[in-house]
Design a protein around this motif. Structure first.
Motif, PDB file in Angstrom:
ATOM      1  N   ASP A 104       0.989  -0.965  -0.044  1.00 57.17           N
ATOM      2  CA  ASP A 104       0.076   0.299   0.434  1.00 57.17           C
ATOM      3  C   ASP A 104       1.259   1.242   0.367  1.00 57.17           C
ATOM      4  N   PRO A 105       0.210   2.422  -0.734  1.00 57.14           N
ATOM      5  CA  PRO A 105       1.129   3.491  -0.803  1.00 57.14           C
ATOM      6  C   PRO A 105       1.212   4.204  -0.053  1.00 57.14           C
ATOM      7  N   SER A 106       2.642   4.619   0.694  1.00 55.22           N
ATOM      8  CA  SER A 106       2.966   5.629   1.980  1.00 55.22           C
ATOM      9  C   SER A 106       2.805   7.236   1.240  1.00 55.22           C
ATOM     10  N   GLU A 107       2.227   7.897   2.028  1.00 60.52           N
ATOM     11  CA  GLU A 107       2.232   9.988   1.820  1.00 60.52           C
ATOM     12  C   GLU A 107       2.911  10.355   2.999  1.00 60.52           C
ATOM     13  N   THR A 108       4.219  11.353   2.884  1.00 57.28           N
ATOM     14  CA  THR A 108       4.505  12.404   3.622  1.00 57.28           C
ATOM     15  C   THR A 108       4.493  13.881   3.040  1.00 57.28           C
ATOM     16  N   ARG A 109       4.227  14.785   3.529  1.00 55.43           N
ATOM     17  CA  ARG A 109       4.549  16.115   2.923  1.00 55.43           C
ATOM     18  C   ARG A 109       5.828  16.431   3.080  1.00 55.43           C
ATOM     19  N   ALA A 110       6.541  16.929   2.320  1.00 58.83           N
ATOM     20  CA  ALA A 110       8.033  17.597   2.047  1.00 58.83           C
ATOM     21  C   ALA A 110       7.030  19.157   2.563  1.00 58.83           C
ATOM     22  N   TYR A 111       8.331  19.619   2.928  1.00 61.57           N
ATOM     23  CA  TYR A 111       8.100  21.650   3.164  1.00 61.57           C
ATOM     24  C   TYR A 111       8.586  22.014   2.574  1.00 61.57           C
ATOM     25  N   MET A 112       8.417  22.859   1.663  1.00 64.69           N
ATOM     26  CA  MET A 112       9.304  23.649   1.052  1.00 64.69           C
ATOM     27  C   MET A 112      10.427  25.109   1.399  1.00 64.69           C
ATOM     28  N   GLU A 113      11.682  24.954   1.440  1.00 65.76           N
ATOM     29  CA  GLU A 113      12.188  26.159   1.911  1.00 65.76           C
ATOM     30  C   GLU A 113      12.014  27.298   1.368  1.00 65.76           C
ATOM     31  N   ASP A 114      11.957  28.430   1.237  1.00 66.88           N
ATOM     32  CA  ASP A 114      11.810  29.654   0.894  1.00 66.88           C
ATOM     33  C   ASP A 114      11.503  30.924   1.864  1.00 66.88           C
ATOM     34  N   GLU A 115      13.372  31.176   1.265  1.00 63.56           N
ATOM     35  CA  GLU A 115      13.537  32.899   1.967  1.00 63.56           C
ATOM     36  C   GLU A 115      12.238  33.607   2.150  1.00 63.56           C
ATOM     37  N   ARG A 116      11.795  34.070   0.706  1.00 61.07           N
ATOM     38  CA  ARG A 116      10.834  35.211   1.029  1.00 61.07           C
ATOM     39  C   ARG A 116       9.047  34.737   1.270  1.00 61.07           C
ATOM     40  N   PHE A 117       8.937  32.932   1.601  1.00 56.31           N
ATOM     41  CA  PHE A 117       7.837  33.138   2.762  1.00 56.31           C
ATOM     42  C   PHE A 117       8.715  33.024   4.540  1.00 56.31           C
ATOM     43  N   ASP A 118      10.057  33.287   5.105  1.00 58.27           N
ATOM     44  CA  ASP A 118      10.201  33.187   6.092  1.00 58.27           C
ATOM     45  C   ASP A 118      10.330  34.965   5.950  1.00 58.27           C
ATOM     46  N   PHE A 119      10.770  36.056   5.278  1.00 55.00           N
ATOM     47  CA  PHE A 119      10.555  37.441   4.507  1.00 55.00           C
ATOM     48  C   PHE A 119       8.901  37.451   5.431  1.00 55.00           C
ATOM     49  N   LEU A 120       8.261  37.420   4.556  1.00 53.24           N
ATOM     50  CA  LEU A 120       6.899  37.580   5.147  1.00 53.24           C
ATOM     51  C   LEU A 120       6.522  37.048   6.518  1.00 53.24           C
ATOM     52  N   VAL A 121       6.433  36.619   7.100  1.00 54.76           N
ATOM     53  CA  VAL A 121       6.155  35.710   8.347  1.00 54.76           C
ATOM     54  C   VAL A 121       6.779  36.855   8.692  1.00 54.76           C
ATOM     55  N   ALA A 122       8.160  37.733   9.031  1.00 54.10           N
ATOM     56  CA  ALA A 122       8.577  38.124  10.084  1.00 54.10           C
ATOM     57  C   ALA A 122       8.491  39.389   9.670  1.00 54.10           C
ATOM     58  N   LEU A 123       7.512  39.523   8.491  1.00 53.67           N
ATOM     59  CA  LEU A 123       7.327  40.777   8.496  1.00 53.67           C
ATOM     60  C   LEU A 123       5.635  41.524   8.523  1.00 53.67           C
TER      61      LEU A 123
END
Length: 206
Positions: free
Chosen positions: A30-49
């Protein structure tokens, strides 16, 4: 193929143990699934802002599925299950075995990654060809209806029929859809996007 390290690699990269690993063919069923989260400096900048209450990172869902062997398109091994699972994905990561280890069995008895990928791609082409031949038969049944509706419907029917013939010819010649990109028109690509053929999916090798 079975026993090449797909589940071990999956567990390592996803930092999980969702996929069972063992020195036997078709340990994964049976297939197994997982989420691989994408690192993104733009996302980090917007969160900090903006300092939002919730942070939702972009992610890719990675699925570990059973191995494929020669004859899978005819139901050998877990062929039909494998091919149905792979049909649903947006891209394919092919894991090939290049390491020698007498204690780890190989489906073909010998280690040869070039032979293995040729086997896999051949099985995917056969499945695509079978799918297209079936679709072509269904399409023929709609020919009379298309002619009686309107000239626009008749033209669209002819366009798709010509694209189907091109795809079938491509697959019968032993060429993957992805490797034939220079020969597809814009209209062809529109139909190919609808068909979601296995050899037309983005892929990488490791």
């Amino acid at each position: 193929m079975p026993n090449v390290g797909k589940s071990t690699l999956y567990n390592s990269l996803s930092k999980s143990h969702h996929s069972k690993t063992a020195n036997v063919p078709f340990c994964t069923i049976d297939p197994s699934e997982t989420r691989a989260y994408m690192e993104d400096e733009r996302f980090d900048f917007l969160v900090a802002l903006d300092k939002p209450k919730n942070e939702v990172r972009a992610f890719v869902t990675v699925v570990d599925i059973a191995g494929l062997i020669s004859g899978a398109s005819k139901g050998e091994g877990l062929g039909n299950a494998f091919l149905s699972h792979i049909q649903a994905v947006d891209g394919i990561i092919h894991v090939l075995r290049a390491f020698e280890d007498d204690d780890v069995i190989h489906a073909e008895d010998t280690v040869d990654p070039v032979r293995d990928i040729n086997t896999i791609m051949n099985e995917l082409r056969i499945k695509d060809l079978s799918f297209m031949m079936s679709k072509k038969e269904q399409h023929k049944k709609g020919q009379t209806a298309a002619k009686t509706k309107s000239p626009a419907h008749a033209k669209k029917w002819v366009e798709e029929d010509e694209t189907m013939d091109k795809i079938i010819e491509c697959l019968e010649s032993g060429t993957d859809i992805k490797r034939n990109m220079a020969n597809w028109t814009v209209k062809d690509i529109e139909y190919l996007n609808d068909y979601m053929l296995l050899t037309g999916k983005p892929r990488c090798f490791c």
